[in-house]
Design an enzyme around this catalytic site. Structure first.
Site, PDB file in Angstrom:
ATOM      1  N   THR A  60      19.398   5.319   4.274  1.00  0.00           N
ATOM      2  CA  THR A  60      18.360   5.868   3.398  1.00  0.00           C
ATOM      3  C   THR A  60      17.194   6.462   4.172  1.00  0.00           C
ATOM      4  OG1 THR A  60      17.202   3.743   3.264  1.00  0.00           O
ATOM      5  CG2 THR A  60      18.918   4.185   1.608  1.00  0.00           C
TER       6      THR A  60
ATOM      7  N   ARG B 210      10.775   6.598   6.791  1.00  0.00           N
ATOM      8  CA  ARG B 210       9.586   6.672   5.937  1.00  0.00           C
ATOM      9  C   ARG B 210       9.345   5.326   5.248  1.00  0.00           C
ATOM     10  NH1 ARG B 210      13.621   9.506   3.201  1.00  0.00           N
ATOM     11  NH2 ARG B 210      14.005   8.828   1.042  1.00  0.00           N
TER      12      ARG B 210
ATOM     13  N   ASP C  95     -19.913 -28.912  24.716  1.00  0.00           N
ATOM     14  CA  ASP C  95     -20.407 -29.042  23.352  1.00  0.00           C
ATOM     15  C   ASP C  95     -20.420 -30.504  22.911  1.00  0.00           C
ATOM     16  OD1 ASP C  95     -20.910 -27.486  20.682  1.00  0.00           O
ATOM     17  OD2 ASP C  95     -19.467 -29.054  20.196  1.00  0.00           O
TER      18      ASP C  95
ATOM     19  N   CYS D 104       8.204  -2.308  -1.243  1.00  0.00           N
ATOM     20  CA  CYS D 104       7.572  -3.429  -0.526  1.00  0.00           C
ATOM     21  C   CYS D 104       6.252  -3.032   0.127  1.00  0.00           C
ATOM     22  CB  CYS D 104       8.527  -4.027   0.503  1.00  0.00           C
ATOM     23  SG  CYS D 104       8.990  -2.901   1.847  1.00  0.00           S
TER      24      CYS D 104
ATOM     25  N   TYR E 164     -19.507 -19.236  23.186  1.00  0.00           N
ATOM     26  CA  TYR E 164     -19.659 -19.031  21.741  1.00  0.00           C
ATOM     27  C   TYR E 164     -19.606 -17.534  21.407  1.00  0.00           C
ATOM     28  CZ  TYR E 164     -21.648 -19.492  17.033  1.00  0.00           C
ATOM     29  OH  TYR E 164     -21.860 -19.448  15.681  1.00  0.00           O
TER      30      TYR E 164
ATOM     31  N   TRP F 261     -22.421 -22.500  27.423  1.00  0.00           N
ATOM     32  CA  TRP F 261     -22.131 -22.767  26.008  1.00  0.00           C
ATOM     33  C   TRP F 261     -22.318 -21.502  25.169  1.00  0.00           C
ATOM     34  CZ3 TRP F 261     -24.064 -22.218  21.196  1.00  0.00           C
ATOM     35  CH2 TRP F 261     -23.480 -22.965  20.170  1.00  0.00           C
TER      36      TRP F 261
ATOM     37  N   CYS G 253      11.047  -7.378   1.312  1.00  0.00           N
ATOM     38  CA  CYS G 253      11.296  -6.320   0.328  1.00  0.00           C
ATOM     39  C   CYS G 253      12.178  -6.842  -0.809  1.00  0.00           C
ATOM     40  CB  CYS G 253      11.970  -5.125   0.996  1.00  0.00           C
ATOM     41  SG  CYS G 253      12.167  -3.714  -0.126  1.00  0.00           S
TER      42      CYS G 253
ATOM     43  N   CYS H  62       8.827   2.285   2.679  1.00  0.00           N
ATOM     44  CA  CYS H  62       9.376   1.910   1.376  1.00  0.00           C
ATOM     45  C   CYS H  62       8.245   1.845   0.354  1.00  0.00           C
ATOM     46  CB  CYS H  62      10.065   0.546   1.473  1.00  0.00           C
ATOM     47  SG  CYS H  62      10.649  -0.113  -0.107  1.00  0.00           S
TER      48      CYS H  62
ATOM     49  N   ARG I 104      17.638  -4.717  -2.887  1.00  0.00           N
ATOM     50  CA  ARG I 104      18.889  -5.327  -2.428  1.00  0.00           C
ATOM     51  C   ARG I 104      19.028  -5.136  -0.920  1.00  0.00           C
ATOM     52  NH1 ARG I 104      24.946  -3.677  -4.611  1.00  0.00           N
ATOM     53  NH2 ARG I 104      26.129  -5.112  -3.259  1.00  0.00           N
TER      54      ARG I 104
END
Length: 498
Positions: A30, A63, A439, A68, A423, A419, A38, A65, A41
């Protein structure tokens, strides 16, 4: 990226959502590519070809779908592989390849163009140009189906340089003009500056913990958290607007409502929001590693979807980190709110009256009188120096993040110690392996029989958590709670004030 075709096919047959975003199925008969979940089937095994990214599928001539919807797949490109590819993807998100070429992108990374192309093929199965083009097309499809923007605005907002190129790209990809792909929303002729989009994530996602983290630190006037919604003012390239984010668990996505005067900035805003809410994390792989530690296992089981709260703006978080040194969360928020009310630009949002200010820019903060900041002189000096550096280099934190010695470079700034540097690395540079060994909160959470480990002992123990030590930090912090009560019931200083 190595894919096991037989394992991929078994995941397709099972429609296993744990594999959604990890690979895509190209159906040779396809010429369509699909997500593993998806609902169509399943094709025969001999007709399937498996690729690691949507860009690889589209570059191979398949391309997307329309059942889905590949644009709804959780994105995992930035959670593994080399740092060069991760940084390149971040720049592609920010639109670098909309205005520059691959050679310029490679130069930013300080590697050759040939090496960059090789790394992209190795990890994503596609070229940088194909990745950028795929993101434009999938974003455009999302805008067509979730908004009523005109075709011109969709083209502009998704990063295309002209409507002609936008139409050509859709015709080549879907064999039909973009107008035929619009659903639900009739095209509007009125200009729109507010959009609402779904940003997918991989389940589970601990939205409540994320909301609590931001809510405890929300700066009055800049941020507001209420009724399950996070809102804030945003600024980008001199323009300002608002952002609202809420969770839609039934869609496995966050809904971001963006009000901004420049549609062209949309890809960059979306990229920032995704980083801010850590939407690209492969949370299953992270939890699997951390759950092997007996101390972390119950924390991971309690909050399997815990993410790292990121930053809308690196300079803002760095300033807040300095403000929050050695004080409580509440006190740090009060100081940040005072800073904003005095030096932040006023802002008016009719639909969000709680948002009244923008966070002060580096230009605004570097010109203020140090005595007026109302804080210890060392911290005030640190903020002024940081503001000076950020004003001179708008890409300051991107530049630092590109270096292998980013932590050491941050520690060279006055008032920024290990520290604070770790962070900033965790929340701004998106470093998954940042670790705050000194810490107090982490040491308290890891105490055995009332005895806290030293920073050196904690570092040694955390070796088994690599490369996800930042997520371990969040589990330990969240498990212990953001504030600690003293025996007298008064709030005491805690290490995660910023």
């Amino acid at each position: 990226m190595e894919l096991n075709p037989e394992a991929c096919y078994r995941a397709v047959l099972a429609r296993d959502e744990r594999h959604d975003g990890r690979f895509f199925t190209c159906v040779k008969t396809t010429r369509i590519y699909c997500r593993p979940v998806c609902p169509a089937r399943p094709p025969k095994r001999e007709n399937c070809q498996f690729v690691p990214s949507a860009a690889a599928a589209q570059e191979a001539g398949f391309r997307p779908c329309l059942r889905c919807r590949p644009e709804k797949a959780p994105e995992l490109w930035t959670t593994g592989g080399t740092k060069a590819v991760a940084r390149a993807l971040r720049w592609i998100d920010d639109g670098v390849l909309d205005t520059e070429n691959v050679a310029a992108l490679a130069e930013r990374l300080q590697i050759s163009e040939r090496q960059l192309r090789r790394l992209f093929q190795q990890e994503l199965g596609a070229s940088p140009i194909a990745v950028a083009q795929t993101r434009r097309i999938l974003l455009a499809l999302q805008l067509l189906q979730q908004t009523d923007l005109s075709m011109i605005d969709v083209a502009l907002a998704s990063g295309f340089q002209s409507v002609r190129r936008f139409n050509e790209a859709f015709q080549a990809m879907y064999d039909r003009p973009p107008r035929e792909l619009r659903r639900l929303h009739p095209e509007s002729t009125a200009p729109s500056t507010q959009l609402s989009l779904l940003l997918p994530y991989r389940k589970p996602y601990d939205w409540l913990s994320m909301l609590e983290f931001f809510g405890q630190r929300a700066i009055a006037g800049v941020e507001h958290v209420a009724n399950g919604v996070y809102a804030r003012t945003i600024e980008l390239d001199g323009a300002s607007g608002t952002l609202q984010v809420t969770d839609l668990p039934e869609e496995s996505a966050l809904r971001a409502t963006i009000s901004f005067p420049r549609l062209k900035s949309l890809p960059q805003i979306i990229a920032r929001v995704r980083r801010m809410f850590d939407l690209s994390a492969d949370i299953g792989a992270i939890s699997q590693v951390l759950a092997q530690d007996p101390t972390l296992a119950p924390l991971v089981a309690a909050r399997p979807g815990l993410r790292i709260p990121g930053a809308w703006d690196g300079f803002e978080i760095a300033v807040r980190a300095i403000l929050g040194q050695q004080i409580t969360v509440r006190a740090a928020r009060t100081m940040a709110s005072r800073l904003v009310s005095q030096y932040g630009a006023r802002f008016e949002a009719d639909s969000l009256p709680e948002l009244t200010h923008r966070f002060p820019t580096s230009d605004a903060l570097r010109q203020i009188d140090i005595e007026k900041l109302g804080m210890p002189k060392g911290r005030a000096t640190a903020i002024l120096h940081l503001a000076e550096q950020a004003a001179n280099n708008p890409r300051l934190f991107e530049t630092i993040g590109e270096r292998t010695d980013a932590i050491d470079q941050l520690c060279e700034f006055p008032g920024i110690g290990p520290w604070t540097a770790q962070y900033i690395a965790m929340r701004v540079l998106r470093e998954s392996d940042a670790f705050l060994a000194a810490d107090v909160g982490l040491q308290r959470a890891m105490a055995k029989n009332g005895v806290r480990p030293t920073a050196k002992q904690l570092l040694a123990h955390a070796e088994t958590w690599r490369p996800w030590r930042s997520y371990a930090v969040m589990h330990l912090w969240t498990g212990e709670s953001a504030t600690t009560q003293s025996p007298s019931g008064k709030e005491v200083p805690h290490a995660i004030a910023s």
